[in-house]
Design a protein around this motif. Structure first.
Motif, PDB file in Angstrom:
ATOM      1  N   LEU A   1      22.595  16.701 -24.088  1.00 18.83           N
ATOM      2  CA  LEU A   1      22.812  17.576 -22.928  1.00 18.83           C
ATOM      3  C   LEU A   1      24.050  17.157 -22.160  1.00 18.83           C
ATOM      4  O   LEU A   1      24.927  17.970 -21.867  1.00 18.83           O
ATOM      5  CB  LEU A   1      21.603  17.517 -21.988  1.00 18.83           C
ATOM      6  CG  LEU A   1      20.426  18.434 -22.283  1.00 18.83           C
ATOM      7  CD1 LEU A   1      19.370  18.266 -21.203  1.00 18.83           C
ATOM      8  CD2 LEU A   1      20.885  19.873 -22.330  1.00 18.83           C
ATOM      9  N   SER A   2      24.121  15.858 -21.834  1.00 21.44           N
ATOM     10  CA  SER A   2      25.213  15.429 -20.959  1.00 21.44           C
ATOM     11  C   SER A   2      26.545  15.474 -21.690  1.00 21.44           C
ATOM     12  O   SER A   2      27.575  15.763 -21.092  1.00 21.44           O
ATOM     13  CB  SER A   2      24.936  14.023 -20.424  1.00 21.44           C
ATOM     14  OG  SER A   2      24.926  13.106 -21.476  1.00 21.44           O
ATOM     15  N   LEU A   3      26.530  15.225 -23.004  1.00 22.08           N
ATOM     16  CA  LEU A   3      27.804  15.271 -23.718  1.00 22.08           C
ATOM     17  C   LEU A   3      28.292  16.703 -23.898  1.00 22.08           C
ATOM     18  O   LEU A   3      29.495  16.962 -23.835  1.00 22.08           O
ATOM     19  CB  LEU A   3      27.681  14.571 -25.081  1.00 22.08           C
ATOM     20  CG  LEU A   3      27.589  13.043 -24.989  1.00 22.08           C
ATOM     21  CD1 LEU A   3      27.583  12.421 -26.368  1.00 22.08           C
ATOM     22  CD2 LEU A   3      28.728  12.473 -24.167  1.00 22.08           C
ATOM     23  N   ILE A   4      27.351  17.635 -24.087  1.00 25.42           N
ATOM     24  CA  ILE A   4      27.760  19.042 -24.129  1.00 25.42           C
ATOM     25  C   ILE A   4      28.399  19.400 -22.795  1.00 25.42           C
ATOM     26  O   ILE A   4      29.481  19.989 -22.738  1.00 25.42           O
ATOM     27  CB  ILE A   4      26.552  19.972 -24.419  1.00 25.42           C
ATOM     28  CG1 ILE A   4      26.114  19.789 -25.878  1.00 25.42           C
ATOM     29  CG2 ILE A   4      26.916  21.426 -24.150  1.00 25.42           C
ATOM     30  CD1 ILE A   4      24.834  20.521 -26.217  1.00 25.42           C
ATOM     31  N   GLY A   5      27.721  18.985 -21.706  1.00 26.46           N
ATOM     32  CA  GLY A   5      28.298  19.197 -20.371  1.00 26.46           C
ATOM     33  C   GLY A   5      29.661  18.549 -20.273  1.00 26.46           C
ATOM     34  O   GLY A   5      30.594  19.126 -19.703  1.00 26.46           O
ATOM     35  N   GLY A   6      29.770  17.354 -20.831  1.00 28.13           N
ATOM     36  CA  GLY A   6      31.040  16.625 -20.774  1.00 28.13           C
ATOM     37  C   GLY A   6      32.143  17.369 -21.494  1.00 28.13           C
ATOM     38  O   GLY A   6      33.255  17.516 -20.971  1.00 28.13           O
ATOM     39  N   ILE A   7      31.839  17.887 -22.688  1.00 23.85           N
ATOM     40  CA  ILE A   7      32.863  18.583 -23.474  1.00 23.85           C
ATOM     41  C   ILE A   7      33.299  19.858 -22.747  1.00 23.85           C
ATOM     42  O   ILE A   7      34.493  20.126 -22.594  1.00 23.85           O
ATOM     43  CB  ILE A   7      32.335  18.915 -24.890  1.00 23.85           C
ATOM     44  CG1 ILE A   7      32.211  17.611 -25.688  1.00 23.85           C
ATOM     45  CG2 ILE A   7      33.263  19.878 -25.602  1.00 23.85           C
ATOM     46  CD1 ILE A   7      31.468  17.751 -26.990  1.00 23.85           C
ATOM     47  N   ILE A   8      32.311  20.614 -22.248  1.00 21.36           N
ATOM     48  CA  ILE A   8      32.659  21.833 -21.499  1.00 21.36           C
ATOM     49  C   ILE A   8      33.499  21.456 -20.279  1.00 21.36           C
ATOM     50  O   ILE A   8      34.503  22.099 -19.978  1.00 21.36           O
ATOM     51  CB  ILE A   8      31.386  22.606 -21.078  1.00 21.36           C
ATOM     52  CG1 ILE A   8      30.632  23.076 -22.320  1.00 21.36           C
ATOM     53  CG2 ILE A   8      31.751  23.800 -20.202  1.00 21.36           C
ATOM     54  CD1 ILE A   8      29.287  23.704 -22.033  1.00 21.36           C
TER      55      ILE A   8
END
Lengths: 233, 390
Positions: free
Chosen positions: B322-329
């Motif tokens: 979750l947090s890495l998807i948020g990070g990439i976005i």
């Protein structure tokens, strides 16, 4: 004692007692229960609700620990094992079949069957092959990509059976496996249990309160108020 | 949907981290560029700062700096590498039918070294030109454009305040100064020529400014002290009297400018850390809900042999995802946002691989940190209770 020796019993339970605390009252769910089950037996456990049969099954399944008494599974003393050791025993030696099937939702039949192998480091290719073989054994290989909600109750229970088989456990514990099924499907499921027991020498212990289901087993143990009140072969 | 809202906090946080670093590095680079376009390690000496008691005039109103001061600094201060005296004025410049008004600066040849300003073509004037007050000049790009258009100005004769000068060099393009002046709108001539022929003065030899380049930035304070001492001595200033000149250190100006970007960077950093914190709490919240909703699944996994760490890892990995998807976005939005900012606001923004890695690392850390507690809770469940959970 050497593991796997021929004179060894699969299950030895000695003076097993389980006491629950409900508020201020101690409930003795099991009272000094002693049972021996040999490899290859098929046992039905019967008794009314609250008789202690479910508690007994949970302890046999290493899902719960007794208050006192000893439990040897293939001569391994279960009473002194920690959480992760118990998880290893469940993974290697016991297959579970539940009344409510307990399959992972939104997950294909094949992946459900693969689940136990996820926790003992088997390569993904071997997992796939063995899961497919287990599905074939319960006659469901053509439904491998179906999710639980696309399968009938009997089919779901067969997936659960395949999952119990896949790690080649010597013991299958079934808690009211036909409780949610109609008579015809129940008979089909029981035929699979009988076949596994006679052909693969897998020990089957199942809890039921239907005499018709218990009749598939060669041995019946009756529980009442935490005591064993009958053990017939 | 719920997950999307959860990672919004992370997205904002990471975007802020990226934007913060982009604006911060951009601004720092811009300042460094402007300072070095002035010339690096510079001291500027202005004449006639103060008149204690009585009327006080602004810097440069007294004719207290002279060419011989400049020469003395050059000779007697070992921490100084170059000295360029400045005598300047505004003059009308004519070539053919074109005319243009520009600042004419009289100096030494080494003004080009001090200002860190190479020639595009031609040659600088020499010390000999200074000695003889030759009528030669070096012109900036803006002057070239206004007088010559596209033709080659080298060797042409232009009239500065009606006096003919030969163009011997053309300066390279330098652009705006920190204050927004067009630095290319200028003409350099030998200082003596400016003093004697272009801008008459009643104080022969007086200068408006002396620019001094120190040997290195560490030597700046030493050079400043030396110059103060030397000039006080040369100007016969008593112990208790105030200086009749001012020495200004350009690094002080630079430090002030850096201070303001640091405030900006800190502000963005605060936004980033707050929203990363909020985002992390959001992730923890949704993971706790997820653990509760999937209690049965956890029970099933435990029944078939999942160990404590199998369960923990599963939930930590989910939080991390979750947090890495948020990070990439967030990184994508941050990069495009910085680009838009630099187009709209004209700020220089620089995105370094380091800032992207940092932002990505931070979002990962947040996921791990806030994912651990729910994962820990999940792993503590009792298998039978979890299996019976409805």
């Amino acid at each position: 004692m050497v593991q796997g020796s021929s004179n060894m019993s699969l299950i030895q339970v000695r003076e097993l007692t389980k006491i629950y605390r409900l508020g201020d009252i101690d409930v003795r769910a099991l009272n000094n229960v002693s049972v021996t089950v040999e490899q290859g037996e098929s046992v039905a456990i019967m008794g009314p609700s609250g008789s202690g049969k479910s508690t007994f099954m949970h302890i046999l399944g290493c899902l719960d620990t007794p208050t006192s008494g000893r439990y040897f599974l293939e001569d391994e003393d279960i009473g002194y094992l920690g959480r992760d050791e118990l998880a290893r025993i469940r993974n290697q030696k016991i297959g579970f079949v539940f009344q409510g099937f307990n399959l992972l939702p939104r997950t294909s039949a094949l992946e459900n069957v693969e689940l136990p192998m996820l926790y003992n480091g088997i390569s993904s290719r071997e997992r796939r092959e063995r899961a497919m073989m287990a599905l074939k054994e319960v006659g469901l290989e053509d439904r491998w990509d179906h999710q639980p909600n696309q399968l009938s109750g009997g089919q779901q229970q067969r997936v659960a059976l395949a999952r119990a088989l896949v790690n080649k456990a010597p013991l299958i514990l079934a808690d009211e496996p036909t409780g949610n099924l109609d008579t015809k499907t129940s008979a089909e499921i029981m035929e699979i249990f009988v076949k596994l027991n006679s052909e693969s020498n897998i020990t089957v212990i199942l809890v039921t309160h239907e005499p018709a289901i218990a009749a598939y087993s060669r041995r019946t143990i009756k529980f009442l108020d935490g005591f064993i009140v009958g053990d017939t072969r | 949907m719920r997950s999307a809202l959860t990672i919004l906090g992370i997205i904002i946080g990471v975007t802020a981290v990226i934007a913060m670093l982009a604006v911060g590095t951009g601004a720092r680079k811009e300042i460094a560029k402007q300072i070095s376009s002035m010339g690096s390690n510079l001291l500027i000496i202005l004449p006639g700062a103060t008149t204690a008691g009585g009327v006080r005039m602004g810097s440069g109103t007294q004719p207290t700096l002279s060419l011989s001061d400049a020469e003395a600094i050059q000779k007697q201060c070992p921490w100084v590498s170059d000295v360029a005296p400045i005598f300047s004025g505004i003059a009308q410049v004519v070539y053919g039918h074109q005319n243009w008004s520009t600042g004419v600066i009289g100096s030494f040849p080494n003004i080009l070294v001090v200002r860190n300003w190479p020639l595009d073509s031609g040659r600088p004037f020499t010390q000999q030109d200074v000695k003889n007050a030759t009528k030669v000049c070096i012109i900036g790009q803006t002057v070239v454009e206004n007088l010559f258009g596209s033709s080659d100005p080298l060797g042409k004769i232009i009239r500065i305040n009606k006096i003919p000068f030969t163009i011997i060099g053309v300066l390279s393009h330098k652009g705006q100064s920190a204050q927004g002046q067009d630095q290319d709108d200028t003409i350099y001539v030998p200082v003596t020529t400016a003093q004697k022929k272009l801008f008459g003065t009643s104080f022969p030899g007086m200068l408006r400014v002396i620019m001094v380049k120190a040997k290195s930035s560490e030597d700046l304070p030493l050079a400043e002290n030396q110059i103060n001492e030397l000039l006080r001595q040369r100007h016969h200033i008593g112990r208790d009297r105030e200086n009749d000149f001012t020495v200004r250190n350009l690094t002080q100006i630079m430090e002030a400018a850096e201070q303001s970007t640091r405030v900006m960077t800190l502000l963005l950093g605060a936004i980033a850390s707050v929203s990363l914190l909020v985002g992390g709490i959001g992730i923890m919240n949704i993971m706790l809900v997820s653990v509760t909703e999937r209690t049965r699944e956890i029970g099933i996994r435990m029944a078939v042999g999942a160990k404590t760490w199998d369960i923990r890892l599963q939930f930590i990995i989910e939080a991390l995802t979750l947090s890495l998807i948020g990070g990439i976005i967030g990184i994508i939005i941050g990069i495009s946002g910085s680009k838009i900012l630099s187009i709209l606001a004209g700020w220089t923004t620089i995105i370094t691989p380091f800032s992207v890695l940092l932002a990505f690392g931070f979002s990962g850390l947040v996921g791990m940190f806030f994912g651990f507690y729910p994962a820990y809770q999940a792993s503590l469940l009792n298998p039978i209770d979890a299996l019976r959970y409805e």
